[in-house]
Design an enzyme around this catalytic site. Structure first.
Site, PDB file in Angstrom:
ATOM      1  N   CYS B 139     -16.160 -43.207   1.837  1.00 54.39           N
ATOM      2  CA  CYS B 139     -17.521 -42.976   1.339  1.00 54.39           C
ATOM      3  C   CYS B 139     -17.525 -42.965  -0.187  1.00 54.39           C
ATOM      4  O   CYS B 139     -16.807 -42.163  -0.800  1.00 54.39           O
ATOM      5  CB  CYS B 139     -18.057 -41.664   1.899  1.00 54.39           C
ATOM      6  SG  CYS B 139     -19.722 -41.335   1.336  1.00 54.39           S
ATOM      7  N   THR B 205     -18.422 -48.730   2.824  1.00 59.42           N
ATOM      8  CA  THR B 205     -19.440 -49.398   1.996  1.00 59.42           C
ATOM      9  C   THR B 205     -18.940 -49.692   0.586  1.00 59.42           C
ATOM     10  O   THR B 205     -17.993 -49.079   0.107  1.00 59.42           O
ATOM     11  CB  THR B 205     -20.711 -48.551   1.917  1.00 59.42           C
ATOM     12  OG1 THR B 205     -20.348 -47.258   1.434  1.00 59.42           O
ATOM     13  CG2 THR B 205     -21.363 -48.427   3.278  1.00 59.42           C
ATOM     14  N   CYS B 352     -29.729 -82.532  -1.917  1.00 55.31           N
ATOM     15  CA  CYS B 352     -28.337 -82.936  -2.125  1.00 55.31           C
ATOM     16  C   CYS B 352     -28.216 -83.652  -3.465  1.00 55.31           C
ATOM     17  O   CYS B 352     -27.268 -83.440  -4.224  1.00 55.31           O
ATOM     18  CB  CYS B 352     -27.869 -83.835  -0.976  1.00 55.31           C
ATOM     19  SG  CYS B 352     -28.868 -85.318  -0.752  1.00 55.31           S
ATOM     20  N   CYS B 389     -28.186 -78.850   2.100  1.00 59.17           N
ATOM     21  CA  CYS B 389     -29.048 -79.668   2.961  1.00 59.17           C
ATOM     22  C   CYS B 389     -29.748 -78.770   3.987  1.00 59.17           C
ATOM     23  O   CYS B 389     -29.086 -77.986   4.672  1.00 59.17           O
ATOM     24  CB  CYS B 389     -28.220 -80.727   3.680  1.00 59.17           C
ATOM     25  SG  CYS B 389     -29.201 -81.704   4.844  1.00 59.17           S
TER      26      CYS B 389
END
Lengths: 452, 433
Positions: B139, B205, B352, B389
């Site tokens: 933590c 985390t 692209c 894309c």
């Protein structure tokens, strides 16, 4: 149910006020903030985007959509207005399905384009709802320009000229400005007096004087304008309506669709507006659809659009045609009117089916039918009325070269009265804007800024 | 049908999906609902020492990163360990475990870094019936300022010391939960192993500020005009977590050390990826906090379908990708690909082209009619075009056959060779003859 609903003839009050109010609500309600963010997220931000290419005013669509997506809709609105000061109205009336949205690569991908029109309305409405006017005028140039016609072309031109520091006087033949935005568009596309609000907002830039009830050739002349002003921009639209050239078209209740649309837009009480029980609209453009759909919405029982060629050649887009069909309008193609039957007023219209000759010409066949009609609307196009003799015409309209230059030096033209347009609001706006740029360059020698 | 029953360091559960120690596992009511929904196990929200419980802020505890349509991509929290009395938690744990003997119930612990504190808390949980303990060394906010949580997890010597105490004073299996807020995650994992840990779980985390309120000029979540860093979790952290899991899985010093994978597991696919990189099970929090406990049902059916379609058992999946995680210098420099655009699928957006022309190698040509074509002479196969894309499978990377000419370099593709033998490498070793 209103007692008049099935009354024969052309009568008011076929529907009660509640039904009418419901029928004439906004046809495409605005997006809320969240809907706009979701819709904006679908834009791919294409390279050299096809939607921009397809827009007559070349609005930078991917940019304004990205500005919406990033939470700056006012910046989006400015992107729109720099290119198209009528971005608000165009968002409502543009046939986007054949312009920007039709070109959207999402059509290719999934047949469902980014909602460009709705997003444009979201951004432009948001900025227009704020007090003040977002553009500032440049330093005064001392030049004065006359604009004839306060429609989209004329006011687009006037706004840009005013922004560049010129003083503009707009001459308008009707009692209200706005042109076809005010008089020629179906009510449900621009509700709540949007057209006048937009004009008021546009004029708030300053430097534009509006003179009403001034018709070219009646109250003013081109020569006088040329003498008084440094430049003249003609944008008076098309005042005349083409005739049917069918026997009996002088009978009662055979009317111009544009007049019907105008009366409807100007009506303060729709229950007082008369409409037939059996309505026939002749023509195939947006005006035909607007008239037919609104006749249905006013309570006409049977409404038919009759067009002389086939469906693919209709001026109205597929989207508009579908809108008519969904509204209960029957669309009949390949038929032309030959005779209006009746006794005083129209009772029936007789049509002949048409066929296309090998050379492309249209001919009537012997195959005929009649439609019951107590009201007929002509929507077969408009023509230029009262153009000054000195102007060279091109196909019945004012001939122009480049950004609206007419055959007379110092005189520009744009919008529906000029040759080469496509009778769209957005095209008129582009022509007005581009003529203003050219006029400015001509008057000051400054470089042209196109687009935006 | 694939058997999803899991045995993780002797702790059995009907499936490998556990809820991580976090707000969803703070009390009996939630945990019962989780078990009813189908979760295989839970790690109960971290317990602290006996005495007055910690307190939480009374303003917002979470900061969120949204994707399109307000999809939650990451959550940052500043919540502390449980703020309910120890006795209440212990009573509830016992009650739940009694009613759900087939589910895994592990207790997360965090007490001050002294032997007495750990001995005391382990004695207190002894008769709850819990299956194991997880040491919260991860933590990163609030508790770390008090010398606990990631303050311990950032010092391998402390990890080893505390783990040793836990193994000395408890018969329970011991999982050490690691913090990612460290430069080399292998070191704390090695320390846990030296201390006798049965497993490690990761990641906890990540220190983060999710966003800044540009009117208040304060981090969010904002408490009365101020903000403190919190811990970041959710889909956004998954790539970081996957790498750390893989680093431990392929480290010779920790090879075979069981791993409970944590960090952005949202779907069965995420879980399968963690397992392929060596995780014996997974722990989930953000997905449950976003969508509720029902998400586990998709994870169960999804993993089962995947295993069935590949004719694999869960044990076949666990660790299967580890041998393919390597160092850059082992990559085949003679492996050559070229981007290829499927003109039938192309929607002509030009993304692209913009990406390649502006930011890469000018290897896509824009031809009349918005036709985009790869220029193989320029293409370095970076695959950015494929990545940007919007149409799946429109662009792929074609592998050149051995012996085929690479038009960019003018060299025919050779067999496997990596940087360690490359002539440009001043440290190159001579290739075996």
């Amino acid at each position: 149910m209103s007692q008049a609903r099935l009354a024969p003839g052309v009568v008011p009050g076929r529907l009660d006020p509640h039904e009418l109010a419901a029928n004439f609500v906004d046809v495409a309600p605005p997006l809320d903030d969240h809907e706009a963010r979701v819709a904006a997220d679908r834009c791919y931000f294409c390279h050299d985007a096809p939607c921009v290419t397809a827009c007559p005013t070349s609005i930078d669509i991917p940019l304004f959509i990205r500005q919406i997506a990033t939470g700056t809709p006012d910046a989006a609105a400015m992107t729109i207005f720099h290119a198209n000061i009528f971005g608000g109205m165009c968002a409502r009336v543009c046939p986007t399905e054949t312009l920007c949205e039709g070109a959207c690569v999402r059509m290719e991908a999934e047949g469902d384009p980014v909602e460009i029109g709705a997003l444009q309305r979201y951004a432009s409405d948001g900025l227009m709802a704020q007090p003040g006017h977002p553009f500032r005028r440049a330093e005064p140039t001392g030049k004065r320009v006359a604009v004839v016609g306060a429609g989209p072309a004329g006011l687009s031109c006037a706004h840009r000229l005013a922004a560049k520091g010129h003083d503009v006087v707009v001459y308008e033949s009707r009692p209200k400005p706005g042109g076809l935005n005010e008089y020629g568009i179906a009510s449900y596309k621009a509700v709540d007096g949007f057209a006048q609000a937009e004009v008021d907002w546009l004029l708030a830039i300053g430097g534009i004087a509006l003179r009403h009830d001034q018709r070219l050739g009646r109250d003013i002349t081109l020569d006088a304008l040329r003498a008084e002003y440094d430049a003249v921009f003609l944008a008076m639209g098309l005042g005349g309506v083409n005739a049917l050239r069918a026997e009996g078209e002088e009978r009662g209740n055979v009317l111009d669709a544009v007049s019907f649309i105008r009366d409807l837009r100007q009506a303060s009480d729709l229950t007082a507006l008369p409409v037939g029980r059996d309505v026939v609209v002749i023509g195939g453009g947006m005006t035909a659809v607007d008239a037919a759909v609104q006749a249905r919405l006013l309570g006409a029982e049977n409404v038919a659009i009759v067009y002389r060629r086939d469906r693919s050649q209709m001026g109205a887009s597929r989207h508009e045609q579908d809108h008519a069909s969904r509204s209960g309008v029957r669309i009949i193609c390949n038929a032309a009117p030959v005779k209006v039957h009746g006794n005083g007023s129209v009772v029936e219209v007789e049509f002949a089916y048409t066929a296309v000759d090998p050379d492309g010409g249209l001919r009537l066949t012997g195959d005929r039918f009649r439609l019951k009609a107590d009201q007929v609307f002509r929507a077969i196009g408009q023509r230029l009325d009262g153009a000054p003799d000195a102007l060279a015409l091109d196909g019945g309209k004012i001939g122009v070269a480049g950004p609206g230059r007419t055959s007379i030096p110092g005189v520009w033209a744009g919008g529906d009265c000029a040759a080469g347009g496509d009778d769209l609001t957005v095209t008129a706006v582009a022509q007005g804007r581009d003529a203003a740029e050219d006029i400015d360059a001509h008057l000051t020698g400054r470089p042209v800024e196109i687009p935006g | 049908m694939a058997d999803l029953r899991s045995n993780f360091i002797g702790i059995t559960s009907p499936n490998p999906f556990w809820l991580a120690s976090a707000p969803p596992t703070d009390k009996e009511y939630n945990v019962r609902r989780a078990f009813q929904a189908g979760w295989g196990g839970v790690v109960w929200k971290t317990l602290g020492s006996e005495g007055p419980p910690v307190v939480n802020v009374n303003g917002p505890r979470y900061g969120v990163i949204h994707g399109p349509d307000r999809r939650v991509l990451g959550i940052n929290n500043i919540e502390l360990i449980t703020d309910r009395p120890l006795e209440v938690n212990l009573r509830e744990i016992k009650s739940v475990k009694r009613d759900y003997p087939d589910r895994a119930l592990v207790i997360s612990l965090m007490v001050p870094c002294d032997e007495d504190s750990w001995r005391d808390i382990l004695a207190r949980i002894e008769d709850t019936g819990a299956d194991g303990v997880e040491l919260n060394f991860g933590c990163p906010h609030g508790m770390s300022e008090r010398g606990m949580g990631s303050a311990v997890g950032q010092v391998p010597e402390y990890i080893e010391m505390v783990t040793r105490w836990v193994k000395q004073y408890s018969r329970m299996p011991c999982i050490v939960k690691l913090t990612p807020n460290i430069t080399d995650v292998r070191k704390p994992a090695e320390a846990a192993m030296r201390g006798g840990a049965d497993a490690v779980s990761l990641i906890n985390t990540i220190n983060s500020i999710t966003s800044v309120d540009l009117d208040l000029f304060a981090p969010q979540p904002t408490i009365d005009g101020k903000g403190a860093h919190g811990g970041y979790c959710g889909p956004a952290v998954k790539p970081i977590a996957l790498n750390m899991v893989a680093e431990i899985a392929r480290n010779p010093a920790t090879r075979g050390l069981p791993i409970s994978g944590i960090g952005g597991v949202t779907t069965w696919r995420d879980a399968a990826e963690f397992m392929a990189l060596g995780a014996g099970n997974v722990q989930v929090c953000t997905a449950a906090m976003t969508y509720g406990f029902k998400v586990v049902q998709e994870m169960i059916t999804g993993l089962r379908d995947y295993l069935d379609s590949h004719d694999m058992d869960m044990s076949d999946l666990i660790g299967r990708a580890v041998p393919n995680v390597t160092d850059w210098n082992q990559l085949n420099l003679n492996y050559v690909t070229k981007a290829r655009i499927d003109q039938d699928l192309c929607i002509k957006c030009g993304r692209c082209y913009a990406a390649c022309e502006d930011t890469s190698h000018q290897a896509i040509a824009l031809k009349p009619g918005r036709v985009f074509e790869v220029i193989e002479e320029e293409c370095v196969a970076c695959n950015l075009c494929l990545d940007v894309c919007p149409v799946e499978n429109c662009i792929d990377m074609r592998e050149l056959a051995v012996g085929e000419m690479d038009l960019r370099t003018g060299i025919r593709r050779g067999g496997y060779a990596n940087w360690t033998t490359h002539p440009n490498n001043p440290m190159a070793v001579k290739a075996a003859e």
